[in-house]
Design an enzyme around this catalytic site. Structure first.
Site, short mmCIF file in Angstrom:
data_model
loop_
_atom_site.label_atom_id
_atom_site.label_comp_id
_atom_site.label_asym_id
_atom_site.label_seq_id
_atom_site.Cartn_x
_atom_site.Cartn_y
_atom_site.Cartn_z
N ARG A 135 0.80 -1.25 -0.02
CA ARG A 135 -0.14 -0.02 -0.02
C ARG A 135 0.95 1.17 0.07
O ARG A 135 1.97 1.28 0.40
CB ARG A 135 -0.93 -0.21 1.47
CG ARG A 135 -1.89 -1.11 1.31
CD ARG A 135 -2.49 -1.17 2.45
NE ARG A 135 -3.37 -2.28 2.64
CZ ARG A 135 -3.45 -3.25 3.21
NH1 ARG A 135 -2.28 -3.48 3.96
NH2 ARG A 135 -4.44 -4.22 3.26
N LYS A 160 -2.02 -2.02 7.40
CA LYS A 160 -3.37 -1.21 7.45
C LYS A 160 -3.78 -2.27 8.76
O LYS A 160 -3.47 -3.66 8.82
CB LYS A 160 -4.29 -1.60 6.06
CG LYS A 160 -5.81 -0.99 6.44
CD LYS A 160 -6.28 -1.39 5.01
CE LYS A 160 -7.84 -0.75 4.99
NZ LYS A 160 -8.31 -0.73 3.70
N HIS A 227 -1.48 2.75 -6.23
CA HIS A 227 -2.42 1.72 -5.96
C HIS A 227 -2.72 0.84 -7.20
O HIS A 227 -3.10 -0.20 -6.98
CB HIS A 227 -3.69 2.26 -5.22
CG HIS A 227 -4.04 1.39 -4.26
ND1 HIS A 227 -3.43 1.20 -3.00
CD2 HIS A 227 -5.39 0.70 -4.10
CE1 HIS A 227 -4.25 0.30 -2.09
NE2 HIS A 227 -5.26 -0.06 -2.90
N ARG A 230 -0.51 -2.00 -7.26
CA ARG A 230 -0.92 -2.87 -6.27
C ARG A 230 -2.12 -3.79 -6.88
O ARG A 230 -1.90 -5.01 -6.86
CB ARG A 230 -1.22 -2.23 -5.05
CG ARG A 230 -1.75 -3.41 -3.92
CD ARG A 230 -1.94 -2.41 -2.57
NE ARG A 230 -3.15 -3.03 -1.74
CZ ARG A 230 -2.60 -3.89 -0.72
NH1 ARG A 230 -1.62 -4.53 -0.67
NH2 ARG A 230 -3.70 -4.43 -0.06
N HIS A 253 -4.52 -8.49 3.38
CA HIS A 253 -6.20 -8.54 3.53
C HIS A 253 -6.50 -8.97 4.63
O HIS A 253 -5.90 -9.91 5.17
CB HIS A 253 -6.83 -9.01 2.45
CG HIS A 253 -6.94 -8.05 1.13
ND1 HIS A 253 -6.92 -8.45 -0.13
CD2 HIS A 253 -6.52 -6.68 1.08
CE1 HIS A 253 -6.84 -7.42 -1.00
NE2 HIS A 253 -6.70 -6.45 -0.26
N TYR A 262 -10.48 -9.43 -7.06
CA TYR A 262 -9.44 -9.58 -8.16
C TYR A 262 -9.96 -10.76 -9.24
O TYR A 262 -9.52 -10.63 -10.34
CB TYR A 262 -8.16 -9.85 -7.76
CG TYR A 262 -7.49 -8.61 -7.11
CD1 TYR A 262 -7.35 -7.42 -7.67
CD2 TYR A 262 -7.54 -8.66 -5.69
CE1 TYR A 262 -6.80 -6.55 -7.17
CE2 TYR A 262 -6.97 -7.60 -4.88
CZ TYR A 262 -6.65 -6.16 -5.45
OH TYR A 262 -6.35 -5.22 -5.01
#
Length: 269
Positions: A135, A160, A227, A230, A253, A262
């Protein structure tokens, strides 16, 4: 942003805040143009983060004994999954290679030392944001101490949701980081240990310059951000047969739901 908006409404003291102003601010945000993307509104994710922030402020004020403070609204927008899939942009592997090969043509008017530094930063952007799927803030905060060449890993500290994770370096990433650290970064005497020598906002500007010099019309027409790199690596890994579970770990995640998107992007392409 909330306080600045309140001042435009003539509110200069927190004691003047009422439920009406909170509701009007939320309505204003939903119609406010996106400053980064011309012609677009704020994303659902951005809006919900703002709504949450205001609710947390109201909770804090109540906790401090301000009984006349408006109550938290718990107002959130449910994202449209199909719209989110449609709005996520990616680059193909060929476009990634084309962009990377254009690095040497950027900043032709700069002195060699300055130009070399810019080129190294661009190569590092591809190594971390595409090669490692980081990120924006994760890549920017990464330090020399968090690169382990012996184990061939990159340690992401408190990504995150404050989660740590270890990312294995691919062959190309390993080569790029070794070149960067030992032949460039170690030569510099800087007051910090971050890998990147420039400030956060300079990274996006580097990508814009790279896109500007790229002759490919399809690339010129796309919105290219950190991003997007990514999103691109996640899509390419899936297309190359990596499992959703492993991609989820790679990206950091919290749930598989975030990674499942995805599969739809890969099918779209």
């Amino acid at each position: 942003d909330f306080f600045e908006w309140l001042q435009t409404q003539g509110i200069h003291s927190i004691n003047q805040l009422t439920q009406k102003y909170v509701e009007h601010y939320f309505a204003y945000l939903e119609k406010r143009p996106n400053k980064r993307r011309k012609g677009a509104l704020l994303s659902v994710s951005h809006l919900n983060h703002n709504f949450l922030a205001v609710d947390k402020l109201l909770e804090f004020l109540h906790g401090q004994g301000a009984k006349n403070t408006p109550v938290p609204t718990n107002h959130r927008i449910t994202p449209d999954k199909q719209e989110r899939i449609y709005n996520i942009e990616t680059l193909t592997t060929a476009e990634i290679k084309t962009l990377y090969n254009c690095i040497e043509y950027t900043y032709p008017k700069l002195h060699f030392i300055q130009r070399e530094a810019k080129h190294h930063q661009l190569k590092l952007i591809f190594a971390l944001y595409y090669g490692c799927g980081l990120r924006r803030s994760e890549g920017y905060r990464l330090t020399l101490d968090e690169i382990d060449f012996e184990k061939k890993t990159v340690f992401v500290k408190q990504g995150k949701n404050y989660k740590d994770r270890v990312i294995p370096m691919g062959k190309n990433v390993y080569k790029e980081l070794q070149e960067y650290v030992y032949n460039f970064r170690h030569r510099l005497k800087l007051p910090h240990k971050r890998l990147f020598i420039y400030e956060d906002n300079a990274l996006s500007n580097c990508l814009k310059e790279l896109q500007r010099v790229c002759p490919d019309e399809a690339i010129q027409a796309k919105r290219i951000t950190l991003h997007v790199l990514r999103h691109s690596i996640a899509t390419h890994l899936l297309q190359n047969g990596m499992s959703i579970e492993n991609i989820s770990l790679f990206l950091g995640h919290s749930t598989l739901d975030s990674t499942q998107i995805y599969t739809h992007i890969a099918e779209r392409e």
